[in-house]
Design a protein around this motif. Structure first.
Motif, mmCIF file in Angstrom:
data_model
loop_
_atom_site.group_PDB
_atom_site.id
_atom_site.type_symbol
_atom_site.label_atom_id
_atom_site.label_comp_id
_atom_site.label_asym_id
_atom_site.label_seq_id
_atom_site.Cartn_x
_atom_site.Cartn_y
_atom_site.Cartn_z
ATOM 1 N N ARG A 43 0.833 -1.209 0.000
ATOM 2 C CA ARG A 43 0.000 0.000 0.000
ATOM 3 C C ARG A 43 0.869 1.261 0.000
ATOM 4 O O ARG A 43 0.614 2.206 -0.759
ATOM 5 C CB ARG A 43 -0.925 -0.015 1.225
ATOM 6 C CG ARG A 43 -1.893 1.167 1.286
ATOM 7 C CD ARG A 43 -2.945 0.969 2.348
ATOM 8 N NE ARG A 43 -2.367 0.666 3.655
ATOM 9 C CZ ARG A 43 -2.384 -0.531 4.238
ATOM 10 N NH1 ARG A 43 -2.940 -1.568 3.627
ATOM 11 N NH2 ARG A 43 -1.838 -0.710 5.425
ATOM 12 N N GLU A 44 1.886 1.282 0.837
ATOM 13 C CA GLU A 44 2.726 2.480 0.943
ATOM 14 C C GLU A 44 3.612 2.681 -0.279
ATOM 15 O O GLU A 44 3.905 3.817 -0.661
ATOM 16 C CB GLU A 44 3.595 2.385 2.201
ATOM 17 C CG GLU A 44 2.843 2.488 3.510
ATOM 18 C CD GLU A 44 2.266 3.877 3.746
ATOM 19 O OE1 GLU A 44 2.899 4.867 3.335
ATOM 20 O OE2 GLU A 44 1.177 3.966 4.327
ATOM 21 N N SER A 45 4.039 1.582 -0.893
ATOM 22 C CA SER A 45 4.936 1.697 -2.051
ATOM 23 C C SER A 45 4.173 1.877 -3.357
ATOM 24 O O SER A 45 4.749 2.303 -4.363
ATOM 25 C CB SER A 45 5.821 0.450 -2.149
ATOM 26 O OG SER A 45 5.045 -0.703 -2.443
ATOM 27 N N GLY A 46 2.876 1.507 -3.344
ATOM 28 C CA GLY A 46 2.092 1.587 -4.566
ATOM 29 C C GLY A 46 2.372 0.453 -5.523
ATOM 30 O O GLY A 46 1.966 0.499 -6.692
ATOM 31 N N LEU A 47 3.051 -0.586 -5.041
ATOM 32 C CA LEU A 47 3.374 -1.742 -5.873
ATOM 33 C C LEU A 47 2.541 -2.940 -5.422
ATOM 34 O O LEU A 47 2.202 -3.052 -4.247
ATOM 35 C CB LEU A 47 4.866 -2.073 -5.751
ATOM 36 C CG LEU A 47 5.809 -1.006 -6.308
ATOM 37 C CD1 LEU A 47 7.235 -1.258 -5.834
ATOM 38 C CD2 LEU A 47 5.761 -0.984 -7.834
ATOM 39 N N PRO A 48 2.221 -3.843 -6.329
ATOM 40 C CA PRO A 48 1.385 -4.995 -5.960
ATOM 41 C C PRO A 48 2.139 -5.991 -5.086
ATOM 42 O O PRO A 48 3.377 -6.063 -5.122
ATOM 43 C CB PRO A 48 1.028 -5.617 -7.310
ATOM 44 C CG PRO A 48 2.147 -5.221 -8.215
ATOM 45 C CD PRO A 48 2.561 -3.842 -7.771
ATOM 46 N N ASN A 49 1.371 -6.763 -4.329
ATOM 47 C CA ASN A 49 1.977 -7.817 -3.505
ATOM 48 C C ASN A 49 2.863 -8.740 -4.338
ATOM 49 O O ASN A 49 3.931 -9.171 -3.892
ATOM 50 C CB ASN A 49 0.888 -8.659 -2.838
ATOM 51 C CG ASN A 49 0.180 -7.927 -1.712
ATOM 52 O OD1 ASN A 49 0.312 -6.713 -1.573
ATOM 53 N ND2 ASN A 49 -0.577 -8.661 -0.920
ATOM 54 N N SER A 50 2.408 -9.041 -5.538
ATOM 55 C CA SER A 50 3.146 -9.979 -6.396
ATOM 56 C C SER A 50 4.549 -9.467 -6.708
ATOM 57 O O SER A 50 5.503 -10.251 -6.784
ATOM 58 C CB SER A 50 2.383 -10.207 -7.698
ATOM 59 O OG SER A 50 2.172 -8.981 -8.393
ATOM 60 N N SER A 51 4.687 -8.154 -6.868
ATOM 61 C CA SER A 51 5.995 -7.574 -7.144
ATOM 62 C C SER A 51 6.924 -7.737 -5.937
ATOM 63 O O SER A 51 8.114 -8.034 -6.087
ATOM 64 C CB SER A 51 5.846 -6.083 -7.487
ATOM 65 O OG SER A 51 7.108 -5.494 -7.712
ATOM 66 N N ILE A 52 6.369 -7.562 -4.744
ATOM 67 C CA ILE A 52 7.163 -7.697 -3.524
ATOM 68 C C ILE A 52 7.635 -9.135 -3.358
ATOM 69 O O ILE A 52 8.810 -9.398 -3.075
ATOM 70 C CB ILE A 52 6.335 -7.252 -2.300
ATOM 71 C CG1 ILE A 52 6.012 -5.749 -2.422
ATOM 72 C CG2 ILE A 52 7.088 -7.532 -1.007
ATOM 73 C CD1 ILE A 52 5.047 -5.236 -1.383
ATOM 74 N N TYR A 53 6.719 -10.088 -3.567
ATOM 75 C CA TYR A 53 7.094 -11.495 -3.449
ATOM 76 C C TYR A 53 8.088 -11.895 -4.539
ATOM 77 O O TYR A 53 8.977 -12.730 -4.309
ATOM 78 C CB TYR A 53 5.844 -12.388 -3.514
ATOM 79 C CG TYR A 53 5.057 -12.404 -2.230
ATOM 80 C CD1 TYR A 53 5.583 -12.961 -1.078
ATOM 81 C CD2 TYR A 53 3.769 -11.858 -2.173
ATOM 82 C CE1 TYR A 53 4.865 -12.986 0.103
ATOM 83 C CE2 TYR A 53 3.035 -11.876 -0.991
ATOM 84 C CZ TYR A 53 3.594 -12.440 0.147
ATOM 85 O OH TYR A 53 2.889 -12.459 1.320
ATOM 86 N N TRP A 54 7.955 -11.310 -5.716
ATOM 87 C CA TRP A 54 8.865 -11.637 -6.822
ATOM 88 C C TRP A 54 10.290 -11.213 -6.486
ATOM 89 O O TRP A 54 11.256 -11.934 -6.758
ATOM 90 C CB TRP A 54 8.402 -10.946 -8.100
ATOM 91 C CG TRP A 54 9.228 -11.335 -9.303
ATOM 92 C CD1 TRP A 54 9.086 -12.446 -10.081
ATOM 93 C CD2 TRP A 54 10.342 -10.611 -9.851
ATOM 94 N NE1 TRP A 54 10.031 -12.463 -11.077
ATOM 95 C CE2 TRP A 54 10.812 -11.354 -10.957
ATOM 96 C CE3 TRP A 54 10.972 -9.413 -9.511
ATOM 97 C CZ2 TRP A 54 11.900 -10.935 -11.736
ATOM 98 C CZ3 TRP A 54 12.055 -8.993 -10.275
ATOM 99 C CH2 TRP A 54 12.504 -9.749 -11.382
ATOM 100 N N HIS A 55 10.419 -10.040 -5.868
ATOM 101 C CA HIS A 55 11.751 -9.530 -5.529
ATOM 102 C C HIS A 55 12.358 -10.229 -4.314
ATOM 103 O O HIS A 55 13.567 -10.496 -4.291
ATOM 104 C CB HIS A 55 11.685 -8.027 -5.235
ATOM 105 C CG HIS A 55 11.643 -7.168 -6.457
ATOM 106 N ND1 HIS A 55 12.708 -7.042 -7.330
ATOM 107 C CD2 HIS A 55 10.650 -6.379 -6.958
ATOM 108 C CE1 HIS A 55 12.389 -6.214 -8.309
ATOM 109 N NE2 HIS A 55 11.149 -5.794 -8.111
ATOM 110 N N PHE A 56 11.527 -10.530 -3.292
ATOM 111 C CA PHE A 56 12.082 -10.949 -2.000
ATOM 112 C C PHE A 56 11.598 -12.303 -1.494
ATOM 113 O O PHE A 56 12.179 -12.833 -0.547
ATOM 114 C CB PHE A 56 11.786 -9.871 -0.942
ATOM 115 C CG PHE A 56 12.325 -8.526 -1.301
ATOM 116 C CD1 PHE A 56 13.677 -8.240 -1.178
ATOM 117 C CD2 PHE A 56 11.486 -7.530 -1.803
ATOM 118 C CE1 PHE A 56 14.188 -6.998 -1.526
ATOM 119 C CE2 PHE A 56 11.982 -6.281 -2.151
ATOM 120 C CZ PHE A 56 13.333 -6.011 -2.014
#
Length: 203
Positions: A43-56
């Protein structure tokens, strides 16, 4: 895909990764690791959950990356430019230079203290790595400052007092956060003085 297109995608990936780490670092320093969710970061970054999981891969993966990046930046800045002169003056000057990094690295140091106190199993290994690096850094500063007393004695003093120095350094950071009227220079001067006094008892 063209080379230009590939480069653009890689640049976007690096940028989004950095944005996630910036947001995660801020939220975790404010709320703690356990109270910060992937949804909060998205929510704070404006990026989807999927992007976060993809990176980390996971929240623990984000924490490890946040701490790794923060540690690299902090320890790079926390290296005293010069450590010279008699031990009291050399140590005082070096510790003052290290404490100058408090304001710029407040988020990282605050998150580290929160994780240290939390005892969270997911963060234990990451905290241990950073703490070991902090001890190594302070040990090197002490050993260098006491070189005028001989290399062997300097090494003994540094090893004997490294844990004490690390504990005092942690406390000094906390004290400066609690009261803006407390001078980090004054605390570092006191820390240097106490290390010199304790060193006199090291055989």
């Amino acid at each position: 895909m063209s080379g230009a297109g590939t480069n653009k995608r890689l640049a976007q990936g690096r940028r989004s990764r950095g944005e996630i780490l910036d947001v995660a670092s801020k939220l975790m320093a404010e709320r703690g690791f356990a109270a910060t969710s992937i949804a909060d970061i998205a929510r704070e970054s404006g990026l989807p959950n999927s992007s976060i999981y993809w990176h980390f891969g996971s929240k623990s993966g984000i924490l490890a990356a946040v701490m790794e990046r923060g540690a690299e930046r902090f320890f790079a800045d926390a290296q005293p430019a010069v450590i010279s002169g008699p031990p009291p003056e050399a140590l005082r000057s070096a510790l003052r230079q290290v404490s100058d990094t408090f304001p710029e690295h407040r988020e990282f140091l605050r998150l580290f203290i929160l994780l240290l106190l939390s005892g969270d199993d997911e963060s234990r290994e990451t905290v241990a790595r950073v703490r070991t690096r902090g001890r190594t850094s302070l040990r090197a500063i002490i050993e260098t400052a006491f070189q005028p007393e001989g290399a062997a004695r300097a090494a003994r003093i540094a090893e004997h007092l490294a844990d004490y120095a690390l504990a005092v350094f942690d406390g000094a950071f906390l004290a400066t956060q609690d009261s803006p009227t407390i001078s980090h220079y004054a605390l570092m001067d006191q820390m240097a003085g106490s290390i010199v006094a304790l060193a006199a008892d090291v055989a």
